[in-house]
Motif scaffolding. Structure first.
Motif, PDB file in Angstrom:
ATOM      1  N   MET A 213       1.521   1.672  -4.861  1.00 33.04           N
ATOM      2  CA  MET A 213       1.239   0.984  -3.606  1.00 33.04           C
ATOM      3  C   MET A 213       0.105   1.685  -2.875  1.00 33.04           C
ATOM      4  O   MET A 213      -0.267   2.815  -3.195  1.00 33.04           O
ATOM      5  N   THR A 214      -0.461   0.987  -1.878  1.00 39.07           N
ATOM      6  CA  THR A 214      -1.455   1.589  -1.003  1.00 39.07           C
ATOM      7  C   THR A 214      -0.732   2.183   0.194  1.00 39.07           C
ATOM      8  O   THR A 214       0.033   1.490   0.872  1.00 39.07           O
ATOM      9  N   TRP A 215      -0.985   3.457   0.458  1.00 43.66           N
ATOM     10  CA  TRP A 215      -0.266   4.159   1.519  1.00 43.66           C
ATOM     11  C   TRP A 215      -1.059   4.018   2.813  1.00 43.66           C
ATOM     12  O   TRP A 215      -1.878   4.865   3.165  1.00 43.66           O
ATOM     13  N   THR A 216      -0.828   2.913   3.519  1.00 38.31           N
ATOM     14  CA  THR A 216      -1.546   2.648   4.767  1.00 38.31           C
ATOM     15  C   THR A 216      -0.550   2.482   5.902  1.00 38.31           C
ATOM     16  O   THR A 216       0.606   2.111   5.703  1.00 38.31           O
ATOM     17  N   ILE A 217      -1.028   2.724   7.118  1.00 41.57           N
ATOM     18  CA  ILE A 217      -0.230   2.606   8.331  1.00 41.57           C
ATOM     19  C   ILE A 217      -1.058   1.873   9.373  1.00 41.57           C
ATOM     20  O   ILE A 217      -2.262   1.666   9.180  1.00 41.57           O
ATOM     21  N   PRO A 218      -0.453   1.459  10.493  1.00 43.27           N
ATOM     22  CA  PRO A 218      -1.255   0.868  11.564  1.00 43.27           C
ATOM     23  C   PRO A 218      -2.348   1.826  12.023  1.00 43.27           C
ATOM     24  O   PRO A 218      -2.220   3.049  11.905  1.00 43.27           O
TER      25      PRO A 218
ATOM     26  N   SER B 193       2.475   9.225   4.986  1.00 45.88           N
ATOM     27  CA  SER B 193       3.645   9.505   4.143  1.00 45.88           C
ATOM     28  C   SER B 193       4.869   8.711   4.591  1.00 45.88           C
ATOM     29  O   SER B 193       5.842   8.588   3.838  1.00 45.88           O
ATOM     30  N   TRP B 194       4.821   8.131   5.808  1.00 47.03           N
ATOM     31  CA  TRP B 194       5.902   7.285   6.309  1.00 47.03           C
ATOM     32  C   TRP B 194       5.602   5.801   6.086  1.00 47.03           C
ATOM     33  O   TRP B 194       6.280   4.939   6.675  1.00 47.03           O
TER      34      TRP B 194
ATOM     35  N   ALA C 292      -0.927  10.055  -4.160  1.00 45.08           N
ATOM     36  CA  ALA C 292      -1.220  10.016  -2.727  1.00 45.08           C
ATOM     37  C   ALA C 292      -1.122  11.411  -2.123  1.00 45.08           C
ATOM     38  O   ALA C 292      -2.005  11.837  -1.351  1.00 45.08           O
ATOM     39  N   CYS C 293      -0.074  12.145  -2.476  1.00 43.76           N
ATOM     40  CA  CYS C 293       0.079  13.504  -1.952  1.00 43.76           C
ATOM     41  C   CYS C 293      -1.043  14.414  -2.436  1.00 43.76           C
ATOM     42  O   CYS C 293      -1.536  15.271  -1.680  1.00 43.76           O
TER      43      CYS C 293
END
Length: 267
Positions: free
Chosen positions: A1-6, A38-39, A167-168
């Protein structure tokens, strides 16, 4: 997945944070070397019922670093300013070092805390483990990022999750060396809250870890939960240190249930 946030915005004291959802507040605090991304697998689920604020630790992501070596109380004080700007107490959830910061806020400023969730928190390391983590902290350079592979091997030795691991790796390689060393030094020299601090904790507390976690062990979470008047322990079967990323459904279910209870059954 793509690790994106607002999209991040500027918070108090140079903190970068993202905000999603509406309703009572949950604040998410990540661990050493990571970012609020990471969340990414918690935020959408939590935002269906709550206002979710995810912060970048000082010296991580887009947050300004400290000018000198900080203490655990320094991290707690800076993040507490975010919570103080909300309309009411927040549920504070932290992972690894973030768990220790969350517990520190709950202890120092209980009026800001409706409940605290400590994910993969350490408590009374063995001498061998304490010596090893402190030696790693002392060896970290200030001007370059150390090889991330030993860290990734500790985090993912049991759970081979390639997306989360990659990602990490990218976050660790992109970290600010001084900010990373400052945070890791605090983590290495922490041993969890004092017994009397946990006994006096006035809010509900959830201690959650993975059944396969070799460092922040189930025994540690069980011991902390037993000391808190309104404490509970949840052990995620088959999970290890990076369980928010690798076992999101189980983590989300536990956080939603806990936050709902702390916020008066918020639906």
């Amino acid at each position: 997945m793509t690790w994106t946030i607002p999209q991040r915005s500027d918070g108090p004291s140079g903190l970068a944070l993202s905000r999603a959802g509406s309703g009572p507040t949950i604040v998410l605090i990540h661990g050493v070397g990571l970012r609020s991304e990471s969340w990414a697998r918690q935020i959408p689920a939590l935002a269906e019922r709550f206002t979710v604020i995810a912060v970048d630790l000082p010296g991580h992501g887009d947050s300004a670093p400290f000018d000198a070596q900080p203490s655990l109380a320094d991290y707690a004080g800076r993040i507490a300013k975010v919570i103080d700007m909300q309309t009411g107490p927040a549920v504070i959830a932290g992972h690894s070092l973030g768990a220790l910061i969350a517990l520190e806020i709950a202890t120092r400023q209980p009026d800001l805390c409706a409940g605290v969730a400590a994910l993969n928190a350490i408590f009374r390391r063995s001498k061998q483990a304490a010596d090893a983590v402190r030696a790693r902290a002392d060896s970290l350079p200030l001007d370059e990022i150390a090889d991330p592979e030993p860290t990734l091997e500790r985090w993912f030795s049991i759970d081979r999750n390639p997306d989360a691991k990659q990602a990490c790796r990218e976050w660790l390689l992109g970290a600010d060396p001084a900010g990373y060393k400052a945070a890791y030094t605090v983590f290495a020299h922490s041993d969890g809250p004092a017994d009397e601090t946990l006994r006096a904790l006035p809010c509900p507390a959830l201690f959650m870890t993975g059944s396969e976690e070799p460092n922040s062990t189930p025994a540690m979470s069980e011991a902390m939960a037993a000391l808190v008047k309104d404490g509970q322990c949840a052990v995620i079967d088959g999970a290890a240190h990076m369980m928010p990323m690798t076992h999101p459904d189980s983590v989300n279910a536990a956080l939603l249930d806990f936050a709902g209870r702390c916020h008066g059954g918020a639906a």
